[in-house]
Motif scaffolding. Structure first.
Motif, short mmCIF file in Angstrom:
data_model
loop_
_atom_site.label_atom_id
_atom_site.label_comp_id
_atom_site.label_asym_id
_atom_site.label_seq_id
_atom_site.Cartn_x
_atom_site.Cartn_y
_atom_site.Cartn_z
N PHE A 93 0.78 -1.25 -0.08
CA PHE A 93 0.11 -0.24 0.40
C PHE A 93 0.64 1.43 0.00
O PHE A 93 0.35 2.14 -0.37
CB PHE A 93 -0.78 0.27 0.78
CG PHE A 93 -2.38 -1.09 0.98
CD1 PHE A 93 -3.44 0.21 0.36
CD2 PHE A 93 -2.46 -1.90 0.79
CE1 PHE A 93 -4.34 -0.77 -0.26
CE2 PHE A 93 -3.16 -2.95 0.90
CZ PHE A 93 -4.52 -2.45 0.44
N LEU A 94 2.28 1.29 0.26
CA LEU A 94 2.48 2.39 0.01
C LEU A 94 3.76 2.22 -0.86
O LEU A 94 4.73 3.59 -1.54
CB LEU A 94 3.73 2.22 1.34
CG LEU A 94 3.10 2.25 3.15
CD1 LEU A 94 4.34 2.29 3.54
CD2 LEU A 94 2.25 4.53 2.91
N ASN A 131 -1.95 13.61 7.05
CA ASN A 131 -0.56 14.91 5.91
C ASN A 131 0.17 14.11 5.74
O ASN A 131 0.94 14.43 4.43
CB ASN A 131 -0.30 15.48 6.92
CG ASN A 131 -1.95 17.26 7.15
OD1 ASN A 131 -2.38 16.62 6.26
ND2 ASN A 131 -2.05 17.45 7.91
N GLU A 132 0.75 12.98 6.60
CA GLU A 132 2.81 12.00 6.19
C GLU A 132 2.45 11.21 5.03
O GLU A 132 3.22 11.42 4.66
CB GLU A 132 2.62 11.51 7.71
CG GLU A 132 3.35 13.05 8.48
CD GLU A 132 3.13 11.73 10.03
OE1 GLU A 132 4.52 12.39 11.62
OE2 GLU A 132 3.15 10.75 10.01
N TRP A 137 3.69 10.12 -0.28
CA TRP A 137 2.92 10.02 -2.24
C TRP A 137 3.46 11.53 -3.22
O TRP A 137 3.88 10.75 -4.19
CB TRP A 137 1.39 9.85 -2.23
CG TRP A 137 0.92 8.69 -2.19
CD1 TRP A 137 1.03 7.55 -0.82
CD2 TRP A 137 1.59 7.42 -2.95
NE1 TRP A 137 1.25 6.28 -0.40
CE2 TRP A 137 1.21 5.51 -2.29
CE3 TRP A 137 2.06 7.35 -3.57
CZ2 TRP A 137 1.70 4.63 -2.22
CZ3 TRP A 137 2.62 5.65 -4.15
CH2 TRP A 137 2.35 4.75 -3.37
N ILE A 138 3.07 12.29 -2.18
CA ILE A 138 3.57 13.39 -3.10
C ILE A 138 4.87 13.48 -4.15
O ILE A 138 5.21 13.29 -4.82
CB ILE A 138 3.15 14.93 -3.06
CG1 ILE A 138 1.99 14.77 -2.17
CG2 ILE A 138 4.14 16.21 -2.85
CD1 ILE A 138 1.10 16.42 -1.64
N THR A 139 6.11 13.19 -2.82
CA THR A 139 7.59 13.25 -2.51
C THR A 139 7.55 11.70 -3.77
O THR A 139 8.53 11.57 -4.83
CB THR A 139 8.09 12.72 -1.51
OG1 THR A 139 7.26 13.66 -0.60
CG2 THR A 139 9.12 13.01 -1.59
N ALA A 144 9.33 9.89 -9.63
CA ALA A 144 9.14 9.08 -10.58
C ALA A 144 8.98 7.78 -9.78
O ALA A 144 9.62 7.02 -10.92
CB ALA A 144 10.54 9.20 -11.89
N GLU A 145 8.81 7.55 -8.41
CA GLU A 145 9.30 6.28 -7.94
C GLU A 145 7.41 5.48 -8.06
O GLU A 145 7.73 4.63 -7.84
CB GLU A 145 9.60 6.10 -7.13
CG GLU A 145 10.83 6.92 -6.57
CD GLU A 145 11.43 7.29 -4.51
OE1 GLU A 145 12.11 7.37 -4.70
OE2 GLU A 145 10.67 6.45 -3.87
N ALA A 146 6.57 6.30 -8.74
CA ALA A 146 5.38 5.34 -8.85
C ALA A 146 4.87 6.50 -9.90
O ALA A 146 4.82 7.62 -10.01
CB ALA A 146 4.67 6.00 -7.73
#
Length: 200
Positions: A93-94, A131-132, A137-139, A144-146
């Protein structure tokens, strides 16, 4: 004249008063105790027994409530996995694990913000705040890791339909919402409702 010991109409207050008087008297042989103290002793024993029974009942209700609030990991029937570790579920899920096998990609679906299921996933699985999680996911997408974060399933019915139709899909939902016949994974060898099950 009526004895003031028994004149109080509040049974709880009367019992407490009798307990105080009972333990305040000097120790004497059981047969020499005045009748009112024998009566108080019987009331104390009845009260202790009632408290014990209520305590056992409340523990049973709490256990049933916990079981009903467990979250189940539901996957597509063709997913080649029956058991998963909590750490591997977290990676899925991450976005750190993207395949069940060499030819079956993982398709995670997560419940929307504000739902009980998401709160448990954030707290137990991700150990993040909302928020974390969003910053994570923004990072990840920026690097470009996802390509994107897990798809948000707005309703349980949508999640169940998607999991049934899409190979490799997986969602986390309350056990009471799991359709009959759906494939539910064990986590670290434990099923929902069993002692030590982590998603609750």
């Amino acid at each position: 004249m009526q004895d003031s010991t028994f004149s109080d109409v509040n049974p709880r207050r009367r019992a407490l008063r009798q307990i105080g008087r009972f333990f305040a008297v000097p120790f004497i042989h059981h047969t020499e105790l005045p009748s009112k103290y024998l009566f108080a002793r019987k009331q104390i024993l009845k009260l202790a027994l009632l408290c014990a029974i209520m305590s056992m009942g409340l523990r049973g209700v709490a256990a049933q409530t916990d079981s009903r609030n467990d979250l189940a990991v539901v996957v597509n029937p063709h997913t080649p996995v029956d058991n998963i570790t909590l750490e591997d579920l977290r990676k899925i899920f991450l976005g750190e694990r993207q395949f069940w096998s060499s030819n079956m990609p993982v398709v995670p679906l997560i419940r929307p913000q504000g739902t009980p299921e998401r709160e448990v996933v954030l707290r137990v699985l991700f150990k993040m705040t909302e928020n974390e999680y969003k910053k994570y996911w923004i990072t990840k997408v920026f690097r470009a890791e996802a390509t994107n974060e897990p798809t948000v399933a707005l309703t349980n019915s949508f999640a169940n339909d998607a999991v049934a139709a899409i190979p490799g899909s997986v969602t986390i939902e309350n056990v009471k919402d799991v359709p009959r016949g759906a494939k539910v994974l064990k986590i670290d060898g434990r099923k929902p409702g069993e002692p030590g099950y982590p998603l609750r």
